[in-house]
Write a protein that holds these residues in place. Structure first.
Motif, mmCIF file in Angstrom:
data_model
loop_
_atom_site.group_PDB
_atom_site.id
_atom_site.type_symbol
_atom_site.label_atom_id
_atom_site.label_comp_id
_atom_site.label_asym_id
_atom_site.label_seq_id
_atom_site.Cartn_x
_atom_site.Cartn_y
_atom_site.Cartn_z
ATOM 1 N N GLN A 176 -44.314 138.179 -97.330
ATOM 2 C CA GLN A 176 -45.110 138.710 -96.211
ATOM 3 C C GLN A 176 -44.196 138.886 -95.000
ATOM 4 O O GLN A 176 -43.347 138.044 -94.714
ATOM 5 N N ARG A 227 -47.834 142.960 -93.332
ATOM 6 C CA ARG A 227 -47.480 143.521 -94.632
ATOM 7 C C ARG A 227 -47.416 142.454 -95.710
ATOM 8 O O ARG A 227 -46.976 141.329 -95.446
ATOM 9 N N CYS A 228 -47.833 142.826 -96.903
ATOM 10 C CA CYS A 228 -47.777 141.924 -98.051
ATOM 11 C C CYS A 228 -47.147 142.657 -99.233
ATOM 12 O O CYS A 228 -47.599 143.737 -99.613
ATOM 13 N N TRP A 254 -56.345 139.036 -99.317
ATOM 14 C CA TRP A 254 -55.991 138.619 -97.956
ATOM 15 C C TRP A 254 -56.938 137.499 -97.530
ATOM 16 O O TRP A 254 -58.150 137.566 -97.756
ATOM 17 N N CYS A 257 -51.552 136.170 -97.851
ATOM 18 C CA CYS A 257 -51.748 137.147 -98.913
ATOM 19 C C CYS A 257 -51.517 136.452 -100.247
ATOM 20 O O CYS A 257 -50.671 135.539 -100.344
ATOM 21 N N THR A 299 -48.307 135.139 -92.472
ATOM 22 C CA THR A 299 -47.856 135.630 -91.172
ATOM 23 C C THR A 299 -48.648 134.900 -90.112
ATOM 24 O O THR A 299 -49.886 134.926 -90.123
#
Lengths: 113, 114
Positions: free
Chosen positions: B6, B22-23, B34, B92, B109
């Motif tokens: 991530q 972002r994953c 998520w 994620c 994150t």
């Protein structure tokens, strides 16, 4: 609605001893799955053990085992021979067949050398 | 192969700004999830993708939150008009095919909205 309750915010155990973390859940479903995840300070959740509700036999993974009581809706985690690396947050989670996970609020476990 | 990654690992933004998280799932995993984890809480489900489509988005808190997975691999979580209450760790996870398959989590994150 599904809820997962972990009533022990913090626990500690001496190295090499055994500790049990509690989890209860509430659901009207008959088919579901239960999990214990470990979250060390690195934040990465790691699967510890899982149990299918239709299986009566309690799951075991090396030093980790569960006591699954379906009628009581209880799913406790027993850690034997505790090691320093077991220090982490432990989350109990419930999943029904729709893929959605429901997590408890976690138990912070500290293994004392 | 590599696990779930991530980016960014930390994000600080101001109230009202737009952010993208972002994953990168494990290669070959069709299912992607998520979650949002607030301080002192367990992860809370946001959205689940099977391939390119959102199979379950019932956890998204409001229309400021949106996620995409256009090619069935990388996913982006988008938050518009961020609020201080959006501050949390966004996790994620991916699994081989969804269902009862084991979910493998990324490191998350940490989003801080000032």
């Amino acid at each position: 609605a599904q809820t997962v309750t972990q009533s022990q915010p913090e626990m500690s155990v001496q190295e090499a001893e055994t500790v049990t973390l509690s989890c209860t859940y509430d659901t009207s479903e008959n088919n579901y799955y239960l999990f214990w995840y470990k979250q060390p300070p690195s934040r990465q959740m790691i699967l510890v053990i899982r149990q299918e509700a239709y299986k009566q036999q309690n799951a075991t993974e090396n030093r980790f085992s569960v006591n699954f009581q379906k009628a009581a809706k209880s799913f406790s985690l027993k850690i034997s021979d505790s090691q320093l690396g077991d220090t982490a947050m432990y989350f109990c989670a419930f999943m029904r067949t729709g893929n959605q996970f429901y997590f408890g609020t976690g138990t912070s476990l500290t293994v004392i050398p | 192969g590599a696990g779930v990654s991530q980016t960014p690992s930390n994000k600080v933004t101001e109230k009202g700004k737009y952010v993208e998280l972002r994953c990168d799932p494990i290669s070959g995993h069709t299912a992607l999830y998520w979650y949002r984890q607030s301080l002192g809480q367990g992860p809370e489900f946001l959205i689940y993708f099977q391939g390119t489509g959102a199979a379950d988005d019932s956890g998204l808190p409001n229309d400021r939150f949106f996620a995409v997975r256009p090619e069935g691999s990388v996913s982006t979580l988008k938050i518009q008009r961020t609020e201080r209450g959006d501050s949390a760790v966004y996790l994620c996870a991916s699994s081989l095919s969804g269902g009862i398959e084991t979910q493998y989590f990324g490191p998350g994150t940490r989003l801080l909205v000032l």
